[in-house]
Design a protein around this motif. Structure first.
Motif, PDB file in Angstrom:
ATOM      1  N   GLU A  31      55.947  14.441 -54.267  1.00 12.29           N
ATOM      2  CA  GLU A  31      55.989  13.730 -55.170  1.00 12.29           C
ATOM      3  C   GLU A  31      55.359  12.561 -55.041  1.00 12.29           C
ATOM      4  OE1 GLU A  31      57.231  15.671 -57.780  1.00 12.29           O
ATOM      5  OE2 GLU A  31      57.994  17.148 -56.280  1.00 12.29           O
ATOM      6  N   ILE A  32      55.372  11.884 -56.459  1.00 15.17           N
ATOM      7  CA  ILE A  32      55.090  10.994 -57.180  1.00 15.17           C
ATOM      8  C   ILE A  32      56.379  10.567 -58.028  1.00 15.17           C
ATOM      9  CG2 ILE A  32      53.648   9.018 -58.499  1.00 15.17           C
ATOM     10  CD1 ILE A  32      51.480  10.941 -57.720  1.00 15.17           C
ATOM     11  N   TYR A  33      56.757   9.216 -57.661  1.00 16.22           N
ATOM     12  CA  TYR A  33      57.904   8.246 -58.186  1.00 16.22           C
ATOM     13  C   TYR A  33      57.603   7.481 -58.432  1.00 16.22           C
ATOM     14  CZ  TYR A  33      61.004  12.223 -55.694  1.00 16.22           C
ATOM     15  OH  TYR A  33      61.623  13.549 -55.203  1.00 16.22           O
ATOM     16  N   ARG A  64      53.731   1.206 -53.846  1.00 13.33           N
ATOM     17  CA  ARG A  64      52.627   0.807 -54.876  1.00 13.33           C
ATOM     18  C   ARG A  64      52.770   0.177 -56.452  1.00 13.33           C
ATOM     19  NH1 ARG A  64      49.533   5.680 -52.944  1.00 13.33           N
ATOM     20  NH2 ARG A  64      47.441   4.937 -51.768  1.00 13.33           N
ATOM     21  N   GLY A  65      52.257  -1.175 -56.314  1.00 17.39           N
ATOM     22  CA  GLY A  65      52.498  -1.736 -57.822  1.00 17.39           C
ATOM     23  C   GLY A  65      51.906  -0.750 -58.775  1.00 17.39           C
ATOM     24  N   SER A  66      50.836  -0.335 -58.578  1.00 13.87           N
ATOM     25  CA  SER A  66      50.355   0.827 -59.451  1.00 13.87           C
ATOM     26  C   SER A  66      49.591   2.388 -58.945  1.00 13.87           C
ATOM     27  CB  SER A  66      48.777   0.546 -59.881  1.00 13.87           C
ATOM     28  OG  SER A  66      48.113   0.494 -59.493  1.00 13.87           O
ATOM     29  N   LEU A  67      48.859   3.161 -59.775  1.00  9.72           N
ATOM     30  CA  LEU A  67      48.188   4.572 -59.521  1.00  9.72           C
ATOM     31  C   LEU A  67      46.975   4.120 -58.091  1.00  9.72           C
ATOM     32  CD1 LEU A  67      49.600   6.442 -62.464  1.00  9.72           C
ATOM     33  CD2 LEU A  67      51.117   6.800 -59.889  1.00  9.72           C
ATOM     34  N   GLN A  68      46.942   3.338 -58.254  1.00  7.67           N
ATOM     35  CA  GLN A  68      45.854   2.356 -57.992  1.00  7.67           C
ATOM     36  C   GLN A  68      45.440   3.679 -56.333  1.00  7.67           C
ATOM     37  OE1 GLN A  68      43.788  -1.012 -58.640  1.00  7.67           O
ATOM     38  NE2 GLN A  68      42.341  -0.763 -57.355  1.00  7.67           N
ATOM     39  N   LYS A  69      44.620   4.177 -56.066  1.00  8.77           N
ATOM     40  CA  LYS A  69      45.009   4.413 -54.378  1.00  8.77           C
ATOM     41  C   LYS A  69      44.095   3.934 -53.579  1.00  8.77           C
ATOM     42  CE  LYS A  69      46.511   9.207 -55.377  1.00  8.77           C
ATOM     43  NZ  LYS A  69      45.956  10.222 -55.202  1.00  8.77           N
ATOM     44  N   SER A  70      44.585   2.171 -53.420  1.00  7.69           N
ATOM     45  CA  SER A  70      43.878   1.322 -52.530  1.00  7.69           C
ATOM     46  C   SER A  70      44.542   1.138 -51.816  1.00  7.69           C
ATOM     47  CB  SER A  70      43.081   0.579 -53.006  1.00  7.69           C
ATOM     48  OG  SER A  70      44.198  -0.938 -54.170  1.00  7.69           O
ATOM     49  N   GLU A  71      44.041   0.138 -49.926  1.00  3.57           N
ATOM     50  CA  GLU A  71      45.146  -0.162 -49.116  1.00  3.57           C
ATOM     51  C   GLU A  71      45.956  -0.847 -49.969  1.00  3.57           C
ATOM     52  OE1 GLU A  71      45.739   0.887 -46.123  1.00  3.57           O
ATOM     53  OE2 GLU A  71      44.634   2.846 -46.654  1.00  3.57           O
ATOM     54  N   ASP A  72      44.531  -2.247 -50.556  1.00  5.31           N
ATOM     55  CA  ASP A  72      44.998  -3.455 -51.074  1.00  5.31           C
ATOM     56  C   ASP A  72      46.761  -3.325 -51.839  1.00  5.31           C
ATOM     57  OD1 ASP A  72      42.951  -4.584 -49.346  1.00  5.31           O
ATOM     58  OD2 ASP A  72      41.617  -4.664 -51.446  1.00  5.31           O
ATOM     59  N   ASN A  73      46.887  -2.236 -52.622  1.00  2.00           N
ATOM     60  CA  ASN A  73      47.619  -2.266 -53.552  1.00  2.00           C
ATOM     61  C   ASN A  73      48.947  -1.599 -52.692  1.00  2.00           C
ATOM     62  OD1 ASN A  73      48.578  -1.714 -56.469  1.00  2.00           O
ATOM     63  ND2 ASN A  73      48.847  -0.101 -55.998  1.00  2.00           N
ATOM     64  N   ILE A  74      49.026  -1.262 -51.726  1.00  2.00           N
ATOM     65  CA  ILE A  74      50.566  -0.796 -50.781  1.00  2.00           C
ATOM     66  C   ILE A  74      50.839  -2.298 -51.031  1.00  2.00           C
ATOM     67  CG2 ILE A  74      50.787  -0.035 -48.657  1.00  2.00           C
ATOM     68  CD1 ILE A  74      48.462   1.999 -48.075  1.00  2.00           C
ATOM     69  N   ASN A 116      64.561  -4.763 -60.571  1.00  2.00           N
ATOM     70  CA  ASN A 116      64.469  -6.373 -60.815  1.00  2.00           C
ATOM     71  C   ASN A 116      62.835  -7.360 -60.506  1.00  2.00           C
ATOM     72  OD1 ASN A 116      67.034  -6.308 -61.480  1.00  2.00           O
ATOM     73  ND2 ASN A 116      68.061  -7.214 -60.237  1.00  2.00           N
ATOM     74  N   ASP A 117      62.359  -6.699 -59.510  1.00  2.00           N
ATOM     75  CA  ASP A 117      60.740  -6.803 -59.599  1.00  2.00           C
ATOM     76  C   ASP A 117      60.182  -6.323 -59.946  1.00  2.00           C
ATOM     77  OD1 ASP A 117      62.339  -8.889 -57.729  1.00  2.00           O
ATOM     78  OD2 ASP A 117      62.337  -7.328 -55.469  1.00  2.00           O
ATOM     79  N   GLY A 118      60.533  -5.733 -60.747  1.00  2.00           N
ATOM     80  CA  GLY A 118      59.135  -4.991 -61.722  1.00  2.00           C
ATOM     81  C   GLY A 118      58.908  -3.364 -62.222  1.00  2.00           C
ATOM     82  N   GLU A 119      57.774  -3.103 -61.319  1.00  2.00           N
ATOM     83  CA  GLU A 119      57.516  -0.827 -61.720  1.00  2.00           C
ATOM     84  C   GLU A 119      56.843  -1.114 -61.105  1.00  2.00           C
ATOM     85  OE1 GLU A 119      57.157   0.676 -65.903  1.00  2.00           O
ATOM     86  OE2 GLU A 119      54.706   0.786 -64.838  1.00  2.00           O
ATOM     87  N   PHE A 120      57.237  -0.011 -59.568  1.00  2.00           N
ATOM     88  CA  PHE A 120      56.001   0.548 -59.015  1.00  2.00           C
ATOM     89  C   PHE A 120      56.162   1.768 -59.013  1.00  2.00           C
ATOM     90  CE2 PHE A 120      58.959  -2.898 -57.980  1.00  2.00           C
ATOM     91  CZ  PHE A 120      57.982  -4.184 -57.730  1.00  2.00           C
TER      92      PHE A 120
END
Length: 258
Positions: A31-33, A63-73, A38-42
């Motif tokens: 699943e994706i949730y 992740r900070g967004s739906l982008q699937k990159s190592e930098d985004n974890i 208080n720190d934002g949207e993840f």
């Protein structure tokens, strides 16, 4: 008639509520949730299911967004439990091991847990850029021989004990157990007023049904209240942790194709 799982040992005041022959099926899920705090949207990718027939695994990526990159974890974890029985009757998921990694200001912090359930000790290993969060520690289990649930596996752990199904049948009930903060001690840096401990006493309470037919349960732990909403198939729809400004909900990816 109200029933409960007590903290020091297990008693059921409703007749034969937890028969040894009952075993709740825990299905494999991916699943994706969407998480807002208080720190934002993840966004959380959560995969769970049994391996080797008797070991239950949950893997999470934040992740900070739906982008699937190592930098985004921003955070990742894995926790493993094993099928067992408490007092030779109540089915439980016994904690085996976990690993939790988080990045603070682009620096990596990792905590690893290995449980010796016979000796009732936990070996905790910390890796981080900071000296006070490095090295190994041995932590004794609480004295109570009861149910222990990883926070990352809490719903499945409680569900596998048959408590959720029985409380819906009886329309009442509470389950006392220990929550294992598998992100300790870094989880405590992310959220306010969580005690500096691996094990916290908790209670999972049936709280009725709302106007749209969702089942409501409340987790009381460490002076905090966390609210869970389940659908008719007992899948998690939403989680509210109001004191932390925390809302977790299933994320539905909308197609651009009409």
């Amino acid at each position: 008639m109200k029933f409960s799982i007590l903290i020091f040992s297990i008693f059921f005041t409703s007749c034969s509520l937890f028969a040894p022959s009952i075993e709740v099926e825990i299905k494999k899920e991916s699943e994706i949730y969407k998480l807002i705090d208080n720190d934002g949207e993840f966004y959380i990718n959560r995969n769970s299911g049994f391996i080797k027939k008797d070991q239950f695994v949950v893997k999470r990526l934040v992740r900070g967004s739906l982008q699937k990159s190592e930098d985004n974890i921003l955070e990742k974890s894995v926790s493993i439990s094993k099928k067992s029985k408490l007092n030779n009757s109540v089915p439980i998921l016994m904690p085996l091991k976990s690993q939790f990694t988080v990045w603070f200001e682009q620096k990596q912090y990792t905590t690893s847990m290995n449980f010796d359930n016979e000796k009732r000790v936990l070996e905790l290993e910390l890796q981080s850029p900071e000296k006070h969060w490095q090295g190994k520690r041995i932590i004794d289990f609480p004295k109570d021989k009861t149910v222990y649930c990883f926070f990352s596996q809490l719903v499945e752990c409680v569900k596998y004990s048959t408590f959720i199904h029985r409380s819906l049948k009886e329309k009442t009930g509470s389950m006392n157990f220990y929550v294992i903060w598998d992100g300790f001690p870094y989880f405590q840096e992310q959220y306010l007023n969580i005690p500096d401990e691996v094990f916290s006493r908790g209670q999972f309470i049936f709280d009725g049904t709302n106007s749209v037919g969702q089942y409501r349960f409340t987790l009381e732990v460490a002076g905090q209240s966390i609210f869970y909403l389940f659908d008719k198939e007992l899948n998690i729809e939403k989680v509210f942790w109001i004191s932390q400004g925390y809302t977790l909900s299933k994320y539905q990816i909308k197609s651009d194709i009409n």
